[in-house]
Design a protein around this motif. Structure first.
Motif, PDB file in Angstrom:
ATOM      1  N   SER A  43      18.933  -0.409   9.348  1.00 44.51           N
ATOM      2  CA  SER A  43      18.944   0.142   7.986  1.00 44.51           C
ATOM      3  C   SER A  43      17.626   0.838   7.672  1.00 44.51           C
ATOM      4  CB  SER A  43      19.204  -0.981   6.966  1.00 44.51           C
ATOM      5  OG  SER A  43      20.484  -1.541   7.149  1.00 44.51           O
ATOM      6  N   GLN A  74      18.025   3.600   4.957  1.00 47.61           N
ATOM      7  CA  GLN A  74      18.912   2.955   3.976  1.00 47.61           C
ATOM      8  C   GLN A  74      18.218   1.710   3.418  1.00 47.61           C
ATOM      9  OE1 GLN A  74      22.386   2.232   6.349  1.00 47.61           O
ATOM     10  NE2 GLN A  74      23.026   4.368   6.370  1.00 47.61           N
ATOM     11  N   ASP A 107      16.852  -0.887   0.512  1.00 40.48           N
ATOM     12  CA  ASP A 107      17.115  -1.453  -0.804  1.00 40.48           C
ATOM     13  C   ASP A 107      16.312  -2.741  -0.928  1.00 40.48           C
ATOM     14  OD1 ASP A 107      18.601  -3.597   0.389  1.00 40.48           O
ATOM     15  OD2 ASP A 107      20.362  -2.302   0.475  1.00 40.48           O
TER      16      ASP A 107
END
Length: 319
Positions: free
Chosen positions: A198, A203, A205
């Motif tokens: 990720s 990506q 978060d």
């Protein structure tokens, strides 16, 4: 101080050592700690890591950079770390292909490497007494037992992730036990790989970053705590500790036995989840002679590397 050319030669040697450690860490069941023990820098590595403590932090706060650099042996650690990164980056893809398409030949090479390593490392024990033979057997049984546990899969809470990271990093600096394999056994290999993927893909978060932070803290905690214990044992109980470490190496050989094939039940699973069973030479479909030749060549490489390392170290000391 050693001449500049000798220092550069040692730097290149340490990069090579790191490269070999990184390469080993790409193979399931093989530990970078085994390579460190083979190539003669295990004690130095453990000592350098164990010096990340309050004294070093005090030097950092007071700006005593020269003392800090020497105490942490940073020249050595930087060269070693560079080699590890190069080794993993250069050989991860190749090792994955070899383990998928040439698993028996690959295992034969590492089987020879580990067996020769046991022969090389045995001289680290000054005398073999009954208790030390017992410690060797305990180490071998522990490594054998761990290598025979089937892998699992699953998610992990923050607490379990922290604990798993601490255990895995300890395994990485222990000869004979693979840190990646420990993560696999504890069921957090996939979640950790997923987090890293990720990050690579951008990506990001809050959950991924917090999980990675917890995992990194677990690694740091395990590394600092366990390296200090290992450094103490190597300084005060060296022969017994080395006997256990040699036992761990011997116990890992079962995982690397080249005459094996994937079980029918796990043949369709991903490589890291496949289980293997031993077969006799008569049941093996390939060339047993090739496996023997590969193992012998690998063992010869270890013997040659050991002699070269000792010669370079003797030259550096004499200078």
């Amino acid at each position: 101080m050693a001449p500049k050319r000798d220092r550069v030669s040692m730097d290149l040697l340490n990069v090579f050592r790191g490269f070999c450690m990184g390469a080993a860490d790409t193979v399931p069941g093989v530990s970078g700690g085994t390579v460190a023990l083979i190539l003669g820098h295990y004690d130095r590595l453990i000592k350098a890591i164990s010096h990340v403590d309050g004294t070093s932090l005090g030097m950092l706060r007071r700006g005593r950079w020269g003392e800090l650099f020497r105490r942490l042996d940073l020249r050595f650690l930087i060269a070693l770390g560079l080699g590890i990164v190069i080794g993993i980056g250069a050989l991860a893809g190749l090792m994955h292909w070899l383990l998928q398409h040439r698993v028996n030949e690959t295992m034969a090479v590492f089987f020879g490497l580990v067996l020769a390593s046991v022969w090389v490392v045995r001289r680290n024990v000054q005398s073999w007494t009954g208790p030390r033979w017992g410690l060797l057997c305990i180490g071998a049984l522990v490594a054998w037992g761990i290598s025979m546990i089937p892998a699992t899969n699953g998610d992990a809470s923050y607490g379990f992730l922290f604990g798993s990271a601490s255990l895995a990093i300890c395994a990485m600096i222990l000869p004979g036990i693979s840190g990646a394999f420990i993560l696999l056994l504890l069921g957090v290999y996939e979640p950790v790989i997923g987090m890293i993927k990720s990050v690579v893909k951008g990506q990001l978060d809050a959950v991924v970053l917090s999980q990675l932070a917890v995992f990194a803290c677990g690694c740091l905690f395990g590394l600092l705590a366990f390296s200090r214990l290992l450094n103490y044992l190597l300084r005060h109980h060296r022969d017994g500790t080395m006997a256990v470490l040699i036992g761990l190496m011997i116990g890992s050989v079962g995982r690397l036995w080249p005459l094996q094939r994937v079980t029918p039940e796990t043949a369709e699973l991903e490589l890291k989840y496949q289980e293997f069973q031993w077969v006799s030479p008569a049941q093996y479909d390939g060339s047993v002679l090739l496996l023997v030749v590969l193992a012998v060549i690998a063992a010869a490489v270890v013997i040659f590397a050991d002699r070269t390392t000792r010669r370079l170290q003797a030259s550096a000391v004499a200078a």
